[in-house]
Structures are given as C-alpha cells and as structure tokens.
Design a protein around this motif. Structure first.
Motif, PDB file in Angstrom:
ATOM      1  N   TRP A  36       9.434  14.689  -0.315  1.00 30.06           N
ATOM      2  CA  TRP A  36       8.601  14.035   0.693  1.00 30.06           C
ATOM      3  C   TRP A  36       8.149  12.645   0.271  1.00 30.06           C
ATOM      4  O   TRP A  36       7.940  11.772   1.122  1.00 30.06           O
ATOM      5  N   ARG A  37       8.006  12.412  -1.038  1.00 34.20           N
ATOM      6  CA  ARG A  37       7.552  11.087  -1.471  1.00 34.20           C
ATOM      7  C   ARG A  37       8.571   9.995  -1.141  1.00 34.20           C
ATOM      8  O   ARG A  37       8.209   8.834  -0.959  1.00 34.20           O
ATOM      9  N   PHE A  38       9.831  10.384  -1.064  1.00 30.59           N
ATOM     10  CA  PHE A  38      10.852   9.396  -0.741  1.00 30.59           C
ATOM     11  C   PHE A  38      10.799   8.959   0.719  1.00 30.59           C
ATOM     12  O   PHE A  38      11.395   7.931   1.076  1.00 30.59           O
ATOM     13  N   LEU A  47       0.805  -1.223   0.000  1.00 27.61           N
ATOM     14  CA  LEU A  47       0.000   0.000   0.000  1.00 27.61           C
ATOM     15  C   LEU A  47       0.838   1.273   0.000  1.00 27.61           C
ATOM     16  O   LEU A  47       0.302   2.363  -0.227  1.00 27.61           O
ATOM     17  N   HIS A  48       2.146   1.149   0.213  1.00 24.88           N
ATOM     18  CA  HIS A  48       2.994   2.323   0.117  1.00 24.88           C
ATOM     19  C   HIS A  48       3.094   2.829  -1.323  1.00 24.88           C
ATOM     20  O   HIS A  48       3.340   4.018  -1.547  1.00 24.88           O
ATOM     21  N   ALA A  96       2.656   6.725  -2.318  1.00 23.82           N
ATOM     22  CA  ALA A  96       3.778   7.518  -2.821  1.00 23.82           C
ATOM     23  C   ALA A  96       3.483   8.136  -4.181  1.00 23.82           C
ATOM     24  O   ALA A  96       4.045   9.181  -4.522  1.00 23.82           O
ATOM     25  N   LEU A  97       2.606   7.507  -4.960  1.00 24.21           N
ATOM     26  CA  LEU A  97       2.291   7.999  -6.303  1.00 24.21           C
ATOM     27  C   LEU A  97       1.050   8.891  -6.331  1.00 24.21           C
ATOM     28  O   LEU A  97       0.649   9.345  -7.409  1.00 24.21           O
ATOM     29  N   ALA A 107      11.208   5.109   1.144  1.00 21.47           N
ATOM     30  CA  ALA A 107      12.216   4.604   2.078  1.00 21.47           C
ATOM     31  C   ALA A 107      11.598   3.658   3.094  1.00 21.47           C
ATOM     32  O   ALA A 107      12.187   2.622   3.444  1.00 21.47           O
ATOM     33  N   THR A 108      10.398   3.992   3.571  1.00 19.26           N
ATOM     34  CA  THR A 108       9.708   3.109   4.511  1.00 19.26           C
ATOM     35  C   THR A 108       9.378   1.772   3.857  1.00 19.26           C
ATOM     36  O   THR A 108       9.535   0.711   4.472  1.00 19.26           O
TER      37      THR A 108
END
Length: 374
Positions: free
Chosen positions: A187-189, A111-112, A116-117, A193-194
């Motif tokens: 911020w999307r990274f 779900l990340h 992120a997108l 990263a998570t």
C-alpha cells in the motif's frame, strides 16, 4: 517601501497591444502546451484522492484500525480540497498565478514522503489532509490562469473541457491503479507512485508555464526598468499599501466568505457540487463492498467497474467541447456578443440526467449486490 505600479498604456513596458510578451499574444502552441501540461499535473492531484481506496484493507491490517478510520485517508484528502482553494485562490489575485500554484504543488509532492514512511495511522491521516490542502492549488488557480491568455469564448470552453476531463478522470482511475500497485508492491507504493507521477508531470508543467497575469508581468518589468535606469516617467505612485500579510488576510482571504454569503448562485452551485462529489467518492467504498465482499472478485477486477465512471466523464467532456466549438460560435455570429449563460446548456442536461436516472440507478445497484452474487 512604497508600491510602484505600471500604467496600462505605458509603451516602455509593453510595445503596444500586440506585444508578443503579453500572455494573450502568445502562440497557439505555447498556450495549449500550458493547458495540457497543467491539466496532466491536476490529473495526478485528483488521482491521489482515490488511489488510497486500494490501500484501505492493508492500512487496517497494518495499524489495527477499523475501516471507518482507514477511510479517513480519503475523506481528509477531499477535505483539503475544500479548504485549500480559500487560500490559494485569493493568493493568486494578489501575488500572481504561478507563485502560489507552484508553492502548493511543491508541498503536494514533498508531503508524500512522510506519509509513505509513517508508522502511525494518525501521521498518515494528518499528511493525507495536508497533501490535499497543498494539491488544491491546481484546482483553485488553473481556471483563472487559462482566462489570462485564452480570450475567445470557444478557447476557454475547450480548455474547461480538457481541465474537467483531467480533474474527474483521476478519481475514476485511482482505484484501478491503486489496486494494481498495492497488490504487487504494497500500500505504501500507492503513495510513492503518486509522488513520482506528480514530480514528472509537475516538472513538465513547471517548465512550460510562465506567469500569466498581465498585471504582475507588467509590474515586474516596470520595476526592473526603474531599477536599471532610475526612470520614474514609466511609473506612477498608487495610494494603496504594499501587499503584505495583513492586507492578504484582511481583504483577500475574506473574499470567498463574503461571496458565498452574498451570491445565491454561488451557494446553490457549491451545494450541488458537494452532492455530486459526495456521491462520486461514495462509490470508492461502495464498489469494493459490492464486488469484493459480496461477489468475491479479486481486488483488481473489482476496481474495473470504475471504468464506467471514466467513460461517462470523457463523454461529458466531449459533449462540452462540441458545444463550445459549434454551438457557442453560431450564437455569437447571430448576436455578435457572448452571453455567459449560454454555457449552461450542457450543465442543465448533465444535471437532469444525473438527477433523474441517478438515484434509481444507485438503488438498482444496491439491490443487485445481493441478488446477483456470482
């Protein structure tokens, strides 16, 4: 199809009480590999709750929303922590520990990607809630999983200390990691990263962690023997129905609600933990205001005060481990029995220290944010 279950004393499934296939008889290395790897995976889940705090100003600028709306990215994630265990916990009782654990964790990682997108703030917030909901499978199940193979009270206490360190260190390090990532790559990274961290630590935990419920393992072994040999002597029929969605919803999902309504100690502990979590997560918005807005620190440096929380968490967990290594065995030697209430000593000390200097400390911090602008 009728449910087939195993008798506990069936030697065709277990080769006696010392059978090395039983979780309680696994080697020391195997047990603690499971504890460490699953705790690391939990660390990423908890880190994901606060790493978003670094993304808030960027989210405000990109989507044109207020800080109150952007902060929902944290609030909804933690709200998922509240509702998820009410499903994952009962599911682990019915279907075993690993199946709901890894289903939840798989969706936590997956779900990340849409989060992120996302090109709309509503999508970000919805998926932040779903990510917290899925990731809470680790928080809900691992405590019961450790009990399956750690039998001695000291072992269980140390595993609790390790798990607690991972669970509470994540939120403390999240803003620091998030600010470093967000200022360099956007911020999307923080979300990417998570996800990468979750995939790496999750794979290690997945490869190290088999099913730990002895009942589920025995049931599977018995069914395999029955399928291969047709020998019904190792099986007995039970009057219960085959576990299905109806039983899960009517019986198991109702358990948390019944327990919290009927157990006063559970009500009080739930309220207390809610207050503690609320204060901890309030700092994720309070510290940036105090150190960035009022003192003008750069975002990365302004997140370093969270190291104070990290130090406190690690010291508390060390105290908890010390209490279980030295104090609990000493009392067991004196009384020859383990009384669960003996574990309350560190909690009482922690509650007292949190309750007495805690509020004045926050008031002092609130005053200094204006008095010492530098």
């Amino acid at each position: 199809m009728k449910r087939i279950t195993v008798t506990e004393s069936n030697d065709s499934v277990w080769n006696g009480p010392q059978d090395p296939r039983k979780p309680a008889n696994w080697s020391f290395a195997r047990k603690w590999t499971i504890v460490v790897t699953t705790s690391l995976a939990t660390f990423i889940v908890s880190l994901g709750s606060s790493i978003f705090s670094a993304a808030i100003p960027f989210v405000q600028a990109e989507f044109g929303v207020s800080s109150h709306v952007a902060l929902l990215g944290i609030s909804l994630y933690v709200l998922g922590f509240a509702f998820g265990p009410m499903v994952w916990g009962p599911a682990s009782e019915l279907y075993g520990k690993t199946r709901p654990l890894w289903i939840g964790y798989f969706f936590f990682c997956l779900l990340h990607i849409p989060c992120a997108l996302a090109t709309q703030i509503s999508v970000v917030l919805v998926f932040r809630f779903l990510i917290g909901l899925a990731g809470s499978s680790m928080l809900a199940i691992l405590g019961g999983m450790y009990v399956d193979f750690l039998l001695h009270p000291t072992e269980r206490g140390i595993s609790t200390a390790v798990f607690s360190a991972a669970t509470f260190s994540g939120p403390s390090l999240g803003p620091i990691v998030g600010n470093i990532v967000a200022t360099r790559w956007g911020w999307r990274f923080t979300i990417w990263a998570t996800m990468v961290g979750a995939a790496v630590f999750g794979m290690l935990a997945f490869l190290s962690t088999p099913e730990t419920s002895e009942v589920v393992i025995a049931r599977r072994k018995a069914r395999k023997v029955y399928k291969d040999t047709g020998n019904e002597s190792i099986l007995r029929q039970l009057p219960e129905e085959t576990p299905n969605t109806s039983i899960f919803c009517q019986v198991y999902l109702a358990k948390p609600i019944r327990m919290i309504c009927q157990e006063p100690i559970l009500i009080f502990m739930t309220i207390y933990m809610s207050v503690v979590y609320g204060i901890i997560y309030t700092t994720f918005t309070m510290y940036p205001i105090a150190f960035t807005s009022y003192r003008g620190w750069p975002s990365v440096q302004a997140s370093l005060p969270f190291l104070g929380i990290l130090v406190g968490v690690l010291l508390a967990c060390c105290m908890l481990a010390y209490h279980n290594i030295y104090y609990i065995p000493l009392l067991m030697r004196q009384t020859e029995v383990h009384v669960p209430e003996r574990r309350l000593v560190p909690m009482i000390l922690g509650s007292a220290s949190f309750g007495s200097p805690g509020p004045p400390t926050h008031l002092y911090h609130g005053y200094l944010r204006r008095a010492l602008v530098f």
